[in-house]
Design a protein around this motif. Structure first.
Motif, PDB file in Angstrom:
ATOM      1  N   ILE A  40      19.595  18.145 -52.917  1.00  0.00           N
ATOM      2  CA  ILE A  40      19.988  19.406 -52.289  1.00  0.00           C
ATOM      3  C   ILE A  40      18.896  19.853 -51.325  1.00  0.00           C
ATOM      4  N   LEU A  41      19.286  20.175 -50.091  1.00  0.00           N
ATOM      5  CA  LEU A  41      18.365  20.757 -49.115  1.00  0.00           C
ATOM      6  C   LEU A  41      18.620  22.249 -49.039  1.00  0.00           C
ATOM      7  N   LEU A  42      17.566  23.037 -49.260  1.00  0.00           N
ATOM      8  CA  LEU A  42      17.627  24.493 -49.110  1.00  0.00           C
ATOM      9  C   LEU A  42      16.958  24.792 -47.768  1.00  0.00           C
ATOM     10  N   CYS A  43      17.766  24.896 -46.749  1.00  0.00           N
ATOM     11  CA  CYS A  43      17.274  25.021 -45.378  1.00  0.00           C
ATOM     12  C   CYS A  43      17.005  26.496 -45.061  1.00  0.00           C
ATOM     13  N   ASP A  96      19.098  10.587 -41.447  1.00  0.00           N
ATOM     14  CA  ASP A  96      20.540  10.825 -41.503  1.00  0.00           C
ATOM     15  C   ASP A  96      21.028  10.590 -42.935  1.00  0.00           C
ATOM     16  N   ALA A  97      22.027  11.358 -43.333  1.00  0.00           N
ATOM     17  CA  ALA A  97      22.708  11.184 -44.632  1.00  0.00           C
ATOM     18  C   ALA A  97      21.732  11.161 -45.808  1.00  0.00           C
ATOM     19  N   SER A  98      20.777  12.088 -45.825  1.00  0.00           N
ATOM     20  CA  SER A  98      19.767  12.157 -46.886  1.00  0.00           C
ATOM     21  C   SER A  98      20.170  13.049 -48.058  1.00  0.00           C
ATOM     22  N   PHE A  99      21.115  13.962 -47.865  1.00  0.00           N
ATOM     23  CA  PHE A  99      21.410  14.984 -48.866  1.00  0.00           C
ATOM     24  C   PHE A  99      22.892  15.033 -49.217  1.00  0.00           C
ATOM     25  N   ASP A 100      23.145  15.423 -50.461  1.00  0.00           N
ATOM     26  CA  ASP A 100      24.514  15.610 -50.936  1.00  0.00           C
ATOM     27  C   ASP A 100      25.030  17.011 -50.614  1.00  0.00           C
ATOM     28  N   CYS A 101      24.106  17.952 -50.463  1.00  0.00           N
ATOM     29  CA  CYS A 101      24.471  19.349 -50.202  1.00  0.00           C
ATOM     30  C   CYS A 101      23.347  20.012 -49.422  1.00  0.00           C
ATOM     31  N   ALA A 122      24.745  18.790 -40.505  1.00  0.00           N
ATOM     32  CA  ALA A 122      25.765  17.737 -40.527  1.00  0.00           C
ATOM     33  C   ALA A 122      25.116  16.354 -40.477  1.00  0.00           C
ATOM     34  N   ARG A 123      24.061  16.220 -39.707  1.00  0.00           N
ATOM     35  CA  ARG A 123      23.382  14.921 -39.568  1.00  0.00           C
ATOM     36  C   ARG A 123      22.768  14.461 -40.886  1.00  0.00           C
ATOM     37  N   VAL A 124      22.117  15.374 -41.608  1.00  0.00           N
ATOM     38  CA  VAL A 124      21.411  14.969 -42.833  1.00  0.00           C
ATOM     39  C   VAL A 124      22.323  14.947 -44.062  1.00  0.00           C
ATOM     40  N   LEU A 125      23.545  15.444 -43.931  1.00  0.00           N
ATOM     41  CA  LEU A 125      24.492  15.419 -45.047  1.00  0.00           C
ATOM     42  C   LEU A 125      25.185  14.065 -45.145  1.00  0.00           C
ATOM     43  N   LYS A 126      25.383  13.617 -46.363  1.00  0.00           N
ATOM     44  CA  LYS A 126      26.200  12.431 -46.600  1.00  0.00           C
ATOM     45  C   LYS A 126      27.665  12.792 -46.344  1.00  0.00           C
ATOM     46  N   SER A 127      28.459  11.807 -46.005  1.00  0.00           N
ATOM     47  CA  SER A 127      29.886  12.030 -45.832  1.00  0.00           C
ATOM     48  C   SER A 127      30.468  12.595 -47.122  1.00  0.00           C
ATOM     49  N   GLY A 128      31.250  13.638 -47.010  1.00  0.00           N
ATOM     50  CA  GLY A 128      31.815  14.303 -48.183  1.00  0.00           C
ATOM     51  C   GLY A 128      30.914  15.361 -48.784  1.00  0.00           C
ATOM     52  N   GLY A 129      29.691  15.508 -48.231  1.00  0.00           N
ATOM     53  CA  GLY A 129      28.760  16.516 -48.723  1.00  0.00           C
ATOM     54  C   GLY A 129      29.146  17.914 -48.269  1.00  0.00           C
ATOM     55  N   ALA A 130      28.642  18.905 -48.976  1.00  0.00           N
ATOM     56  CA  ALA A 130      28.980  20.302 -48.686  1.00  0.00           C
ATOM     57  C   ALA A 130      27.810  21.030 -48.039  1.00  0.00           C
ATOM     58  N   ALA A 131      28.145  21.949 -47.160  1.00  0.00           N
ATOM     59  CA  ALA A 131      27.180  22.904 -46.616  1.00  0.00           C
ATOM     60  C   ALA A 131      27.621  24.286 -47.084  1.00  0.00           C
ATOM     61  N   LEU A 132      26.704  25.012 -47.719  1.00  0.00           N
ATOM     62  CA  LEU A 132      26.992  26.346 -48.248  1.00  0.00           C
ATOM     63  C   LEU A 132      26.282  27.366 -47.377  1.00  0.00           C
TER      64      LEU A 132
END
Length: 196
Positions: A40-43, A96-101, A122-132
């Motif tokens: 999880i990335l807390l940006c 790229d694609a480092s995080f699930d959420c 969007a770049r660092v999220l895996k496909s199917g990952g969520a952004a909250l």
């Protein structure tokens, strides 16, 4: 005054101003975290107000551009697998694609370019990952002349007031799963996006 200098000055007061006003909305947003152990990335972690609300079974990376705010997050991470990283939300220092959420609480309207922040998420999220997301967004098509007039000044001190989320999401690989009013009559919205 730069945004970095402004937040360095705000750091000691930030919790008193922001915590009580946003605690319920932040917790409701975090209820949508993945159920299985995830990265999880807390940006825009700020002082770490979200950290006490997090379940311990994930690996968390907290990113903030301001070292004074980031330092205040560390004591709140007790019991969590947590790494604090100083960096720019508009140019994330991750593959790229480092995080699930990716959690974007009170950051998309703070950075100078909200669309760049979302593009990087969007770049660092895996496909199917969520952004909250939890932030103040101007509804599409609403004139809001006072908010638009004050936004350049407010943006230099703390946050923009004129960001239209729908415009910032244009052409990004996100689908909107939910979009709900979160506080202050819908001025703040709680949004869940899915990386397609």
């Amino acid at each position: 005054m730069s945004l970095d200098a402004s937040y360095t000055r705000l750091a000691p007061l930030y919790d008193a101003v922001v915590d009580l006003a946003s605690r319920g909305a932040r917790r409701a947003s975090l209820d949508a975290l993945p159920r299985s152990p995830s990265d999880i990335l807390l940006c825009g972690i700020g002082t770490g107000l979200d950290l006490p609300c997090l379940p311990p079974d994930h690996r968390y990376t907290g990113l903030d551009f301001n070292s004074a705010m980031l330092a205040r997050s560390l004591p709140r991470a007790e019991g969590l697998d947590y790494a604090a990283v100083r960096g720019d939300a508009m140019r994330l220092p991750f593959r790229d694609a480092s995080f699930d959420c990716v959690v974007l609480h009170l950051i998309v309207a703070v950075v100078p370019d909200g669309a760049a922040c979302l593009r990087e998420a969007a770049r660092v999220l895996k496909s199917g990952g969520a952004a909250l997301l939890l932030d103040k967004f101007l509804p599409a098509g609403r004139p809001a002349p006072l908010r638009r007039l004050l936004s350049p000044i407010a943006g230099r001190i703390a946050t923009r007031l004129d960001l239209v989320l729908e415009d910032a999401l244009k052409d990004l690989p996100f689908g909107v799963v939910s979009d709900e009013p979160a506080a202050f009559g819908g001025w703040f919205r709680r949004v869940r996006l899915l990386r397609v």
